[in-house]
Motif scaffolding. Structure first.
Motif, PDB file in Angstrom:
ATOM      1  N   SER A   1       0.814  -1.207   0.000  1.00 37.96           N
ATOM      2  CA  SER A   1       0.000   0.000   0.000  1.00 37.96           C
ATOM      3  C   SER A   1       0.853   1.265   0.000  1.00 37.96           C
ATOM      4  O   SER A   1       0.414   2.328   0.421  1.00 37.96           O
ATOM      5  CB  SER A   1      -0.936   0.016   1.216  1.00 37.96           C
ATOM      6  OG  SER A   1      -0.186   0.110   2.411  1.00 37.96           O
ATOM      7  N   TYR A   2       2.099   1.133  -0.511  1.00 41.31           N
ATOM      8  CA  TYR A   2       2.972   2.295  -0.541  1.00 41.31           C
ATOM      9  C   TYR A   2       2.394   3.413  -1.407  1.00 41.31           C
ATOM     10  O   TYR A   2       1.943   3.183  -2.522  1.00 41.31           O
ATOM     11  CB  TYR A   2       4.355   1.937  -1.083  1.00 41.31           C
ATOM     12  CG  TYR A   2       5.186   3.173  -1.392  1.00 41.31           C
ATOM     13  CD1 TYR A   2       5.747   3.925  -0.367  1.00 41.31           C
ATOM     14  CD2 TYR A   2       5.344   3.606  -2.706  1.00 41.31           C
ATOM     15  CE1 TYR A   2       6.466   5.076  -0.638  1.00 41.31           C
ATOM     16  CE2 TYR A   2       6.068   4.753  -2.981  1.00 41.31           C
ATOM     17  CZ  TYR A   2       6.623   5.490  -1.949  1.00 41.31           C
ATOM     18  OH  TYR A   2       7.321   6.633  -2.225  1.00 41.31           O
ATOM     19  N   PHE A   3       2.430   4.614  -0.864  1.00 43.62           N
ATOM     20  CA  PHE A   3       2.113   5.801  -1.645  1.00 43.62           C
ATOM     21  C   PHE A   3       2.782   6.975  -0.968  1.00 43.62           C
ATOM     22  O   PHE A   3       2.473   7.272   0.189  1.00 43.62           O
ATOM     23  CB  PHE A   3       0.606   6.044  -1.747  1.00 43.62           C
ATOM     24  CG  PHE A   3       0.252   7.162  -2.699  1.00 43.62           C
ATOM     25  CD1 PHE A   3       0.107   6.898  -4.051  1.00 43.62           C
ATOM     26  CD2 PHE A   3       0.099   8.459  -2.249  1.00 43.62           C
ATOM     27  CE1 PHE A   3      -0.200   7.910  -4.946  1.00 43.62           C
ATOM     28  CE2 PHE A   3      -0.198   9.488  -3.131  1.00 43.62           C
ATOM     29  CZ  PHE A   3      -0.352   9.209  -4.484  1.00 43.62           C
ATOM     30  N   GLU A   4       3.705   7.605  -1.658  1.00 49.51           N
ATOM     31  CA  GLU A   4       4.476   8.677  -1.043  1.00 49.51           C
ATOM     32  C   GLU A   4       3.583   9.854  -0.669  1.00 49.51           C
ATOM     33  O   GLU A   4       2.727  10.274  -1.431  1.00 49.51           O
ATOM     34  CB  GLU A   4       5.566   9.164  -1.992  1.00 49.51           C
ATOM     35  CG  GLU A   4       6.471  10.198  -1.356  1.00 49.51           C
ATOM     36  CD  GLU A   4       7.566  10.663  -2.303  1.00 49.51           C
ATOM     37  OE1 GLU A   4       8.369  11.491  -1.863  1.00 49.51           O
ATOM     38  OE2 GLU A   4       7.601  10.197  -3.449  1.00 49.51           O
ATOM     39  N   GLY A   5       3.773  10.366   0.535  1.00 45.94           N
ATOM     40  CA  GLY A   5       3.116  11.598   0.930  1.00 45.94           C
ATOM     41  C   GLY A   5       1.888  11.453   1.794  1.00 45.94           C
ATOM     42  O   GLY A   5       1.246  12.438   2.117  1.00 45.94           O
ATOM     43  N   LEU A   6       1.541  10.220   2.208  1.00 42.30           N
ATOM     44  CA  LEU A   6       0.352  10.032   3.030  1.00 42.30           C
ATOM     45  C   LEU A   6       0.656   9.984   4.520  1.00 42.30           C
ATOM     46  O   LEU A   6      -0.190   9.616   5.312  1.00 42.30           O
ATOM     47  CB  LEU A   6      -0.392   8.754   2.613  1.00 42.30           C
ATOM     48  CG  LEU A   6      -1.089   8.800   1.252  1.00 42.30           C
ATOM     49  CD1 LEU A   6      -1.843   7.503   1.014  1.00 42.30           C
ATOM     50  CD2 LEU A   6      -2.032   9.983   1.143  1.00 42.30           C
ATOM     51  N   GLY A   7       1.865  10.319   4.895  1.00 41.83           N
ATOM     52  CA  GLY A   7       2.206  10.351   6.308  1.00 41.83           C
ATOM     53  C   GLY A   7       2.107   8.987   6.955  1.00 41.83           C
ATOM     54  O   GLY A   7       2.543   7.982   6.399  1.00 41.83           O
ATOM     55  N   PHE A   8       1.518   8.918   8.143  1.00 39.10           N
ATOM     56  CA  PHE A   8       1.477   7.672   8.895  1.00 39.10           C
ATOM     57  C   PHE A   8       0.529   6.634   8.288  1.00 39.10           C
ATOM     58  O   PHE A   8       0.537   5.486   8.704  1.00 39.10           O
ATOM     59  CB  PHE A   8       1.045   7.943  10.333  1.00 39.10           C
ATOM     60  CG  PHE A   8       2.065   8.701  11.127  1.00 39.10           C
ATOM     61  CD1 PHE A   8       3.409   8.628  10.823  1.00 39.10           C
ATOM     62  CD2 PHE A   8       1.683   9.504  12.187  1.00 39.10           C
ATOM     63  CE1 PHE A   8       4.355   9.324  11.544  1.00 39.10           C
ATOM     64  CE2 PHE A   8       2.616  10.207  12.931  1.00 39.10           C
ATOM     65  CZ  PHE A   8       3.961  10.123  12.606  1.00 39.10           C
ATOM     66  N   ASP A   9      -0.310   7.022   7.344  1.00 36.96           N
ATOM     67  CA  ASP A   9      -1.273   6.089   6.775  1.00 36.96           C
ATOM     68  C   ASP A   9      -0.756   5.388   5.531  1.00 36.96           C
ATOM     69  O   ASP A   9      -1.533   4.974   4.669  1.00 36.96           O
ATOM     70  CB  ASP A   9      -2.583   6.830   6.450  1.00 36.96           C
ATOM     71  CG  ASP A   9      -3.250   7.359   7.710  1.00 36.96           C
ATOM     72  OD1 ASP A   9      -3.200   6.644   8.726  1.00 36.96           O
ATOM     73  OD2 ASP A   9      -3.791   8.464   7.679  1.00 36.96           O
TER      74      ASP A   9
END
Length: 219
Positions: free
Chosen positions: A100-108
């Motif tokens: 579920s990697y996605f840069e920029g979503l912080g802790f989520d």
């Protein structure tokens, strides 16, 4: 490939120091490696087996892509990525992001990438993961990146959905360029990997505000 990965948060800062704290020492921990492209060191990683290096997802998808100067960068041409272990450089063979990697979503998000090496590392012992039960408040930890190490204390652990984050006491922390380094603990005389270094702050290495955010191993 998902099992045994680390889940963590995304960090950036604006200086070039290596770690901070009351006593930053030289590191001889060879399982903490450096990532290179176009002759530049842009991040760190942790050797978890002779052919696998764990690092931050944003190191590959962010800094690594910028160094490679391509929209796909090191993801589709991992052989352009060089991993330095001691004085030896080994080419990448494949890069896998957390599911579920996605840069920029912080802790989520799962800010994680696993690098498969084109050849096994020799004469360097990889590090194994700590047990989840051993990560409790007030546990002493060591932060390692860029041939530096500094001690700290785990102040508390907090979960954000599927992501569990280590909060380190404000007396030590990470700086720009430390992403992908190791957070380790000593258990019964053996060093274990607790998390991967990240950073999120606007002050000098977060000294003014005193907080760093770090990921915890998820099993």
């Amino acid at each position: 490939m998902k099992r045994g990965l680390l889940f963590f948060a995304l960090f950036f800062v604006q200086n070039a120091f290596a770690l901070y704290g009351g006593k930053v020492e030289v590191s001889f921990d060879s399982y903490v490696v450096s990532l290179h492209n176009n002759g530049k060191n842009f991040c760190n990683g942790v050797l978890i087996s002779p052919t696998l290096v764990l690092t931050a997802g944003h190191c590959i998808d962010g800094q690594g892509r910028e160094e490679f100067d391509s929209s796909h960068g090191l993801i589709y041409q991992p052989e352009k990525l060089l991993v330095r272990v001691g004085s030896v450089y080994i080419k990448g063979k494949a890069v896998t992001f957390a599911s579920s990697y996605f840069e920029g979503l912080g802790f989520d998000t799962e800010d994680l990438a696993l690098i498969e090496l084109a050849a096994p590392v020799k004469n360097v012992k990889s590090i194994s993961f700590v047990r989840k039960a051993d990560l409790v408040n007030k546990t002493p930890v060591t932060l390692i990146a860029r041939n530096r190490r500094v001690g700290g204390v785990l102040s508390h652990v907090r979960s954000y959905g599927a992501v569990a984050v280590l909060f380190i006491d404000k007396a030590s922390g990470a700086c720009l360029g430390d992403s992908g380094g190791a957070i380790v603990i000593n258990k019964n005389g053996e060093t274990k990997l607790a998390g991967i270094l990240m950073y999120n702050g606007e002050a000098n290495c977060e000294v003014q505000t005193g907080y760093g955010y770090f990921p915890k191993a998820q099993f």
